[in-house]
Scaffold this motif. Structure first.
Motif, PDB file in Angstrom:
ATOM      1  N   GLU A 245       0.832  -1.198   0.000  1.00 11.93           N
ATOM      2  CA  GLU A 245       0.000   0.000   0.000  1.00 11.93           C
ATOM      3  C   GLU A 245       0.875   1.262   0.000  1.00 11.93           C
ATOM      4  O   GLU A 245       0.536   2.261  -0.635  1.00 11.93           O
ATOM      5  N   ARG A 248       1.868   1.903  -3.540  1.00 12.36           N
ATOM      6  CA  ARG A 248       0.741   2.453  -4.299  1.00 12.36           C
ATOM      7  C   ARG A 248       0.604   3.952  -4.035  1.00 12.36           C
ATOM      8  O   ARG A 248       0.409   4.749  -4.950  1.00 12.36           O
ATOM      9  N   ARG A 249       0.727   4.337  -2.766  1.00  9.66           N
ATOM     10  CA  ARG A 249       0.579   5.742  -2.401  1.00  9.66           C
ATOM     11  C   ARG A 249       1.726   6.599  -2.937  1.00  9.66           C
ATOM     12  O   ARG A 249       1.557   7.807  -3.151  1.00  9.66           O
ATOM     13  N   LEU A 271      -4.280  10.932  -8.652  1.00  9.54           N
ATOM     14  CA  LEU A 271      -4.723  10.100  -7.538  1.00  9.54           C
ATOM     15  C   LEU A 271      -4.090   8.721  -7.684  1.00  9.54           C
ATOM     16  O   LEU A 271      -3.615   8.345  -8.761  1.00  9.54           O
ATOM     17  N   VAL A 272      -4.077   7.945  -6.604  1.00  8.52           N
ATOM     18  CA  VAL A 272      -3.450   6.624  -6.637  1.00  8.52           C
ATOM     19  C   VAL A 272      -4.021   5.770  -7.760  1.00  8.52           C
ATOM     20  O   VAL A 272      -3.285   5.159  -8.550  1.00  8.52           O
ATOM     21  N   GLU A 273      -5.343   5.730  -7.866  1.00 14.06           N
ATOM     22  CA  GLU A 273      -5.984   4.884  -8.868  1.00 14.06           C
ATOM     23  C   GLU A 273      -5.692   5.364 -10.284  1.00 14.06           C
ATOM     24  O   GLU A 273      -5.592   4.558 -11.211  1.00 14.06           O
ATOM     25  N   GLU A 276      -2.089   4.231 -11.123  1.00 17.62           N
ATOM     26  CA  GLU A 276      -1.979   2.792 -11.369  1.00 17.62           C
ATOM     27  C   GLU A 276      -2.358   2.411 -12.793  1.00 17.62           C
ATOM     28  O   GLU A 276      -1.935   1.367 -13.299  1.00 17.62           O
ATOM     29  N   HIS A 328      -6.287   8.660  -2.398  1.00 15.69           N
ATOM     30  CA  HIS A 328      -7.126   7.721  -3.120  1.00 15.69           C
ATOM     31  C   HIS A 328      -8.351   8.418  -3.711  1.00 15.69           C
ATOM     32  O   HIS A 328      -8.768   9.486  -3.248  1.00 15.69           O
ATOM     33  N   LEU A 329      -8.920   7.798  -4.720  1.00 15.31           N
ATOM     34  CA  LEU A 329     -10.157   8.280  -5.328  1.00 15.31           C
ATOM     35  C   LEU A 329     -11.235   8.401  -4.262  1.00 15.31           C
ATOM     36  O   LEU A 329     -11.426   7.491  -3.457  1.00 15.31           O
ATOM     37  N   ALA A 331     -11.241  10.675  -1.836  1.00 12.10           N
ATOM     38  CA  ALA A 331     -10.756  11.331  -0.618  1.00 12.10           C
ATOM     39  C   ALA A 331     -11.288  12.756  -0.528  1.00 12.10           C
ATOM     40  O   ALA A 331     -11.621  13.381  -1.540  1.00 12.10           O
ATOM     41  N   THR A 338      -3.481  10.422   3.722  1.00 11.38           N
ATOM     42  CA  THR A 338      -2.367   9.503   3.491  1.00 11.38           C
ATOM     43  C   THR A 338      -1.032  10.146   3.880  1.00 11.38           C
ATOM     44  O   THR A 338      -0.137   9.461   4.387  1.00 11.38           O
TER      45      THR A 338
END
Length: 348
Positions: A245, A248-249, A271-273, A276, A328-329, A331, A338
């Motif tokens: 995690e 990812r962040r 954003l994280v998503e 990715e 994250h999406l 937030a 985070t």
């Protein structure tokens, strides 16, 4: 090797995510500063960067005033003010006022780089040719001028054959602590020669730190303000409950740095998503992997051990963390939980 965690501080660029306005980013920074204050961290510095879609830290003195007002005990400062962009008197006046309002809590970190692109440098100088070579060449003199003007007794300036007293503020009782910042041997030598505390930008490249700190320590000359060398380490960090995690962040900031280093168009932080979903070319993935290796990315125990090891390796008792964890999406745009997690998990 010792596992004792050094004192922790924070470096903040006031990142602007794809889901944020500038106002949201400032609100998130104030929340992060309050978290740092509650956790007992040492200091909180904000950078100076201009004309960058993902960075709202354009004006350190304004941000410092807001952060100092929102906290109660943190030292708050600039990491740093890019002196070639500003008249020394203006910097002296700003930080003298901040010190008067928050005595004993203000740090003035001074850098030599422009902190911007050539167009913005031109605009900062009112269209007068950008950050001139003269401003960079005279940097040591400008540092001396700022320090002299902030002195509680003021400084005498000779104009047209007469000496006039100049004070940055009318009735100062204390002065900010001044630090020199840099990413080259130049600033290490200058800080040592002037007897000033010094910070090398380890978080930026992770290279040359040992050599710069050794040069600073070996050539340091004591000054009335500082008897012995004083420095600390800066590092990018993303910490989460699991290493997976945490990585990812870290991805959004890794992608932002990749764009900066490869000359790609800059944009608000993903954003994280969103990060990715980005497919990188193999050569770019290698750059990202190399950066990630130099950063502190991991679960709490691993991250704390890395920071303790870095502090011991470079013989410092303080580490300034640049919390790079992306959101994250979904937030809250006005928060950065985070990044707060990174500080909480490091502080234990």
């Amino acid at each position: 090797m010792s596992s004792r965690l050094p004192a922790l501080s924070v470096l903040d660029l006031v990142p602007v995510r794809s889901d944020q306005t500038t106002g949201d980013a400032i609100a998130a920074t104030l929340a992060l500063a309050r978290t740092a204050d509650e956790l007992g961290l040492e200091r909180y510095w904000v950078a100076e960067h201009h004309n960058m879609p993902a960075v709202a830290a354009t004006n350190p003195p304004v941000l410092i005033a807001m952060i100092a007002a929102a906290t109660s005990r943190l030292r708050v400062g600039s990491g740093g003010v890019m002196l070639p962009n500003h008249a020394p008197l203006v910097v002296a006046e700003q930080f003298a006022l901040l010190e008067a309002a928050y005595p004993g809590r203000i740090d003035l970190g001074i850098g030599r780089a422009p902190g911007s692109d050539p167009v913005t440098s031109w605009a900062l100088r009112h269209g007068a040719g950008g950050v001139s070579d003269e401003a960079v060449t005279r940097f040591p003199e400008y540092v001396d001028n700022v320090l002299a003007m902030m002195d509680t007794e003021g400084v005498g300036l000779s104009v047209q054959g007469r000496t006039h007293l100049l004070r940055a503020t009318p009735s100062a009782r204390s002065v900010p602590t001044a630090w020199l910042l840099g990413s080259s041997d130049y600033s290490a030598r200058l800080a040592a020669a002037k007897g000033l505390p010094y910070v090398f930008a380890h978080h930026f490249s992770g290279q040359g730190t040992r050599e710069a700190l050794a040069l600073y320590r070996s050539t340091f000359r004591p000054s009335p303000e500082l008897a012995e060398p004083r420095t600390f380490l800066t590092v990018n960090a993303a910490v989460a409950e699991t290493a997976e995690e945490a990585y990812r962040r870290a991805l959004p900031q890794l992608h932002s740095m990749l764009a900066l280093r490869t000359g790609a168009p800059l944009a608000p932080q993903l954003l994280v998503e969103e990060a990715e979903k980005v497919e990188l070319a193999p050569a770019h993935q290698e750059v990202v992997n190399a950066m990630a290796e130099r950063w502190v990315i991991g679960a709490p125990d691993e991250a704390r051990a890395r920071i303790a090891a870095l502090a011991e390796e470079h013989d410092v008792d303080e580490v300034m963390v640049h919390p790079v964890a992306g959101a994250h999406l979904g937030a809250d745009p006005a928060s950065s939980l985070t990044r707060e997690d990174t500080l909480r998990l490091l502080a234990g």
